[in-house]
Every structure is written in C-alpha cells, then in structure tokens.
Design an enzyme around this catalytic site. Structure first.
Site, PDB file in Angstrom:
ATOM      1  N   SER A  10       3.159   2.748   5.405  1.00  0.00           N
ATOM      2  CA  SER A  10       2.873   1.892   4.251  1.00  0.00           C
ATOM      3  C   SER A  10       3.832   2.172   3.104  1.00  0.00           C
ATOM      4  CB  SER A  10       1.446   2.101   3.752  1.00  0.00           C
ATOM      5  OG  SER A  10       1.216   1.256   2.630  1.00  0.00           O
TER       6      SER A  10
ATOM      7  N   LYS B  13      -4.506   2.602   8.888  1.00  0.00           N
ATOM      8  CA  LYS B  13      -3.567   1.691   8.219  1.00  0.00           C
ATOM      9  C   LYS B  13      -4.225   0.336   7.998  1.00  0.00           C
ATOM     10  CE  LYS B  13       0.329  -0.040   6.601  1.00  0.00           C
ATOM     11  NZ  LYS B  13       0.164  -1.488   6.371  1.00  0.00           N
TER      12      LYS B  13
ATOM     13  N   HIS C 203      -6.454   0.670   5.133  1.00  0.00           N
ATOM     14  CA  HIS C 203      -5.578   0.718   3.936  1.00  0.00           C
ATOM     15  C   HIS C 203      -5.265  -0.705   3.486  1.00  0.00           C
ATOM     16  CE1 HIS C 203      -1.520   0.104   2.267  1.00  0.00           C
ATOM     17  NE2 HIS C 203      -1.762   1.200   1.582  1.00  0.00           N
TER      18      HIS C 203
HETATM   19  C1  6PG Z   1       2.152  -1.907   3.446  1.00  0.00           C
HETATM   20  C2  6PG Z   1       1.874  -3.411   3.399  1.00  0.00           C
HETATM   21  C3  6PG Z   1       2.522  -4.074   4.594  1.00  0.00           C
HETATM   22  C4  6PG Z   1       2.587  -5.603   4.496  1.00  0.00           C
HETATM   23  C5  6PG Z   1       1.223  -6.173   4.448  1.00  0.00           C
HETATM   24  C6  6PG Z   1       1.212  -7.631   4.060  1.00  0.00           C
HETATM   25  O1  6PG Z   1       1.196  -1.147   3.585  1.00  0.00           O
HETATM   26  O2  6PG Z   1       3.328  -1.560   3.322  1.00  0.00           O
HETATM   27  O3  6PG Z   1       0.473  -3.596   3.464  1.00  0.00           O
HETATM   28  O4  6PG Z   1       1.835  -3.646   5.742  1.00  0.00           O
HETATM   29  O5  6PG Z   1       3.319  -5.982   3.389  1.00  0.00           O
HETATM   30  O6  6PG Z   1       0.701  -6.069   5.706  1.00  0.00           O
HETATM   31  O7  6PG Z   1      -0.037  -8.074   4.444  1.00  0.00           O
HETATM   32  P1  6PG Z   1      -0.497  -9.552   4.229  1.00  0.00           P
HETATM   33  O8  6PG Z   1       0.653 -10.442   4.609  1.00  0.00           O
HETATM   34  O9  6PG Z   1      -1.648  -9.665   5.178  1.00  0.00           O
HETATM   35  O10 6PG Z   1      -0.870  -9.666   2.777  1.00  0.00           O
END
Ligand code: 6PG
Length: 477
Positions: free
Chosen positions: A129, A183, A186
């Site tokens: 993340s 995750k 999260h």
């Molecule tokens: C992270 C973000 C990454 C991504 C999201 C976008 O933890 O770095 O969460 O995983 O940008 O998954 O999610 P959505 O497109 O569902 O908002």
C-alpha cells in the site's frame, strides 16, 4: 553478471517502482515484462539507480535469479496473475518463492498458495500500500504465506518498506491469504476514511457556503491535530488546486461519480459473510455506487423535493469544530469495525493475525497512514485481544469528547437534507453497540411468529417457540 537476489515481473508503474526501490537498496534485481519495451525503458530511464538484470524471456528471467528464487509478480489481479504464475511454475525449483504484490482477492491467494505448496513452492500474497510513490520510496507491506518464506523474504521487504521511528512498516501477517485479506480491509477502511472526508467537505461547503480554497485551509489546520493523516493532507492539496483550463477550483469541475476497482466491495461482501457490521465501510462503498447511479439520480433530481430546513450556521468556528469532532469519532468507528473484521477472519481461518502489528505497519507508507494509528497500536499493546477498539480507554474518551458534536452535525445534516451516510451510520453503530437493549428482540418475535424460527429468553436458558396459530403456549424447541 552475478545472479539476481530478487526479481520483478510486471513493470507497469507499481512494478517498475518496486524494482527501483529494491535496486536503490543495493539488491541485484532481475526485471522482466511481457512486452520488452517496458523493461528497456526502465533500464534506459533508471538503470543508473542500482544493479538490474533485464531479461526478454521468462526463461531467461528465471535463470538469472539465485536460489531460492524470489519473484515478485506485479500484474493485474485475477486471470492475468494466474497466467503469469502458470508460466513461471514449470521453470521453478522446490523452495522458490512467488510473491503476488497486486490487489488480489484473498480466496484466490488461498487457492494459489495451496497449489504451489503442493509443488514444493512458496506462494506469498502480499498487500503493498502507498500507490506508486509508496512503491518507490517505501510502502506498507503486508506479506502472508509461509513463515519459512518470510525468513528469506522478510528482511528484504522490511528493508524497502516505509519506516516509522525506525520500525519497518512490514511484518509477517499470517498464512496463505492473510496478507491479501489485511490489504483488502486496509482498502475498505480507506473507502470509509475517504467517504467521511468527503462528507465533512460537503457539510462545510453547504453549511458555510465555503469555497474549495477556504475548505482546503480548514483541512490543512485539521492536519496539524489528531486527524493528521495522508488522506487529510492530500484533501487539503486537492481542494486548493485550481483547474488550469477553467480557472475554477479543480474539485468543482470533477464529475461526481466515484469509481472503484473492487477491494471495497470485497471487504463488504466478506463483512456480510462473517457477520461483522462494518457499516462505515459498507456505506462508503454504497455511496460510491449511488453516485454512479445515473438514471436513478436523473429521475430523482427532478422529482424528489428536499423539504429541508435552510442550513443556517450562526457560529462558523463552532460548526467547523463540530464537523472535525464528528469526523474523528466516525473515523474511530470505521477503524474499530475494520479491526473487528480482521479479528473475525483471523479466527475463522486460523490466521492468528496480530492486530497491533497491523496498526503498527499502517502508521507509514500506506494510504491510511495517520498519527491516529499510533493510538491504535498502543490500544492493542494495552490489550492484544481487545474485543472492541472503541472500548479502549483512549478511544472511549476521545470519542465521548466528540459525541455531542457528532449528534449535532448528523441532526443538522438530516434537517438540511445533506446526505451523510457514513457519519450517520457510524453514529448509529456507536449507539447500537453501546445499547443495553436493542429492538432485535421484536425481530426475533416476528421471525418466530411467521416462520417458527424460535428465540431465546432473557430469564432462562433454552430455545423456544410460541404456538402463534394455536393456543399461543410456549414450547421448548
Ligand atoms: C493502496 C491503494 C491502491 C489503489 C486502490 C484504489 O493501498 O495503495 O488502495 O491499492 O489505489 O486500490 O482502489 P479503488 O479504485 O477501489 O478506489
């Protein structure tokens, strides 16, 4: 060229930046991409950042790695990930490690881990993340899989992860799908956090008639206190941004239909399966769906009257403080629910996930990184098996301090016709979870009336049914 210590296949932005992060930390990194142009451009643009071993074919890529091979797969979740695994597995030897660092759905990770284990290979589903910036400069990393694989892989991932007070934002999460599960939660919390911030913005905009620039300043000031976090910080940044083409506030020209790749949806589906009331995350996910319900909104906007009171805020500073307190309290509820979901899934799957450790590695690098996660870490240090984060002494006090404001804001929003699904559901959860007696008793009675689904009593053990269509006598079921 010496054998590479670790490899990355899939060199889109995330994979490319993870490879660069590894190289910058002194690792010899094998790199490969289905289309070789991406590999070539990585070497051309960043080859001087460390030692890369580029390969054009999968065979060459695998052969360039030292044993046990450690291969990070960073491609789209689902079938593309399966396709890459299928290509790699025949080329690997017992003890080699395949790491899926994409946003895979944890049931897929459980399946893949079992399949590769049967072939003597390790499969590590790891949450990563922090977006592309995090991948390059230090993400929060949530690896699952076997403890044996973590002994080999963990030191490298901890090396490249974000650090808070010198502590890596990476730790072993638990077996098979545990890493991708954490995750996923999260991301569910991320959805709730973003929805709460959006509702706070809307309240300030509609309640004060404040401009995006003025609201940016409010968020900027909030980011100096308990709400300090990446999402509050970028919100202030986004709201201050002016659209070059129109000269208008950027947020005012963005189409109000929120999209989603699926991790929030998975979180809610799992919450329903586990029976964990993750109401903040669910409302945030449904709010995105509502915003995208074009035909329904088009019909409603011309037919449904507001019948609301004017949103008259007399004391600007008091209202801003009320919204801040309500945002903090609602945020605590969302995180409390998310950690409950982790505990429930850990018990269901035998993962033995340490929630305090999860809060600790979320303090930096990830999208929900926040000062507030230090408080959550401390709460779980006080009581590792805390039944409810909200009931931790710190959070009980912190939320209680905001309850009157929370009630005022939710009431004002309802009276003014401003939708606050996350603020309102979080307050309803707070009042529900603390209630000595809930109207669920009536639901049990109704279920027994029409479906003979039985009920328990408050005054004695046992399971009962009333003969509603007969003499209404009570029987032990
Ligand atoms: C992270 C973000 C990454 C991504 C999201 C976008 O933890 O770095 O969460 O995983 O940008 O998954 O999610 P959505 O497109 O569902 O908002």
């Amino acid at each position: 060229m010496s054998a590479a210590q670790i490899g990355v296949t899939g060199l889109a932005v995330m994979g490319r930046n993870l490879a660069r992060n590894l190289a910058r930390h002194g690792y010899t990194v094998a790199v490969h991409n289905r289309t070789n142009a991406k590999t070539a451009s990585l070497i051309a643009d960043h080859g001087d950042e460390g030692t890369f071993v580029p390969s054009e074919s999968v065979e060459e890529f695998v052969a360039s790695l030292e044993r046990p091979r450690k291969i990070i797969v960073m491609v789209k979740a689902g079938a593309p990930t399966d396709a890459v695994i299928d290509e790699l597995v025949p080329l690997l030897d017992s003890g080699d490690i395949v790491i899926d660092a994409g946003n895979a759905h944890f049931p897929d990770t459980i399946r893949r881990e079992a399949a590769l284990k049967a072939k003597g290979l390790h499969f590590v589903g790891s949450g990563v993340s922090g977006g592309e910036e995090g991948a390059l400069n230090g993400p929060s990393i949530m690896p699952g899989g076997s403890r044996e694989s973590y002994q080999v892989l963990g030191p490298i991932l901890e090396d490249i992860s974000a650090k808070v007070d010198g502590v890596p934002c990476c730790t072993y999460v638990g077996p098979d799908g545990a890493g991708h599960f954490v995750k996923m939660v999260h991301n569910g919390i991320e959805y709730a956090d973003m929805q709460l911030i959006a509702e706070a913005y809307d309240l300030l905009k509609q309640g004060l008639g404040a401009s995006a620039a003025e609201i940016a300043e409010i968020f900027k000031s909030w980011n100096e206190g308990d709400l300090e976090s990446f999402l509050i910080e970028i919100t202030a940044d986004v709201l201050a941004h002016v659209d070059a083409e129109t000269g208008q506030a950027f947020v005012d020209i963005v189409l109000d239909r929120a999209e989603q790749k699926g991790t929030g949806r998975w979180t809610v589906q799992n919450g329903l399966d586990l029976g964990v009331p993750i109401t903040g995350i669910a409302e945030a996910t449904f709010a995105r769906a509502l915003s995208g319900s074009v035909p329904q909104r088009a019909a409603a906007v011309t037919t449904l009257p507001a019948l609301a009171e004017d949103f008259r805020i007399t004391d600007r500073d008091a209202f801003i403080e009320d919204v801040r307190l309500a945002l903090y309290a609602s945020k605590v509820v969302a995180y409390s629910q998310g950690f409950d979901q982790i505990a429930a899934a850990s018990a269901e799957n035998g993962w033995d996930i340490d929630r305090g450790a999860m809060a600790r590695i979320w303090r930096g690098g990830c999208i929900i990184r926040a000062r507030f996660l230090n408080r959550i870490t401390e709460a779980y240090e006080r009581a590792a098996d805390l039944p409810l984060l909200l009931s931790d002494e710190y959070f009980t006090g912190a939320v209680a301090n905001g309850v009157p404001a929370w009630r005022r804001v939710v009431s004002q929003a309802a009276l003014a016709g401003v939708p606050t699904p996350a603020f309102s559901s979080s307050l309803a959860y707070y009042d529900g979870v603390r209630a000595e007696r809930l109207p669920a008793a009536l639901i049990q009675a109704q279920r027994d009336f029409f479906g003979a689904h039985t009920y328990h009593r408050t005054d004695k053990d046992g399971v009962f049914h009333t003969e509603w269509s007969g003499d209404r006598s009570e029987q032990s079921a």
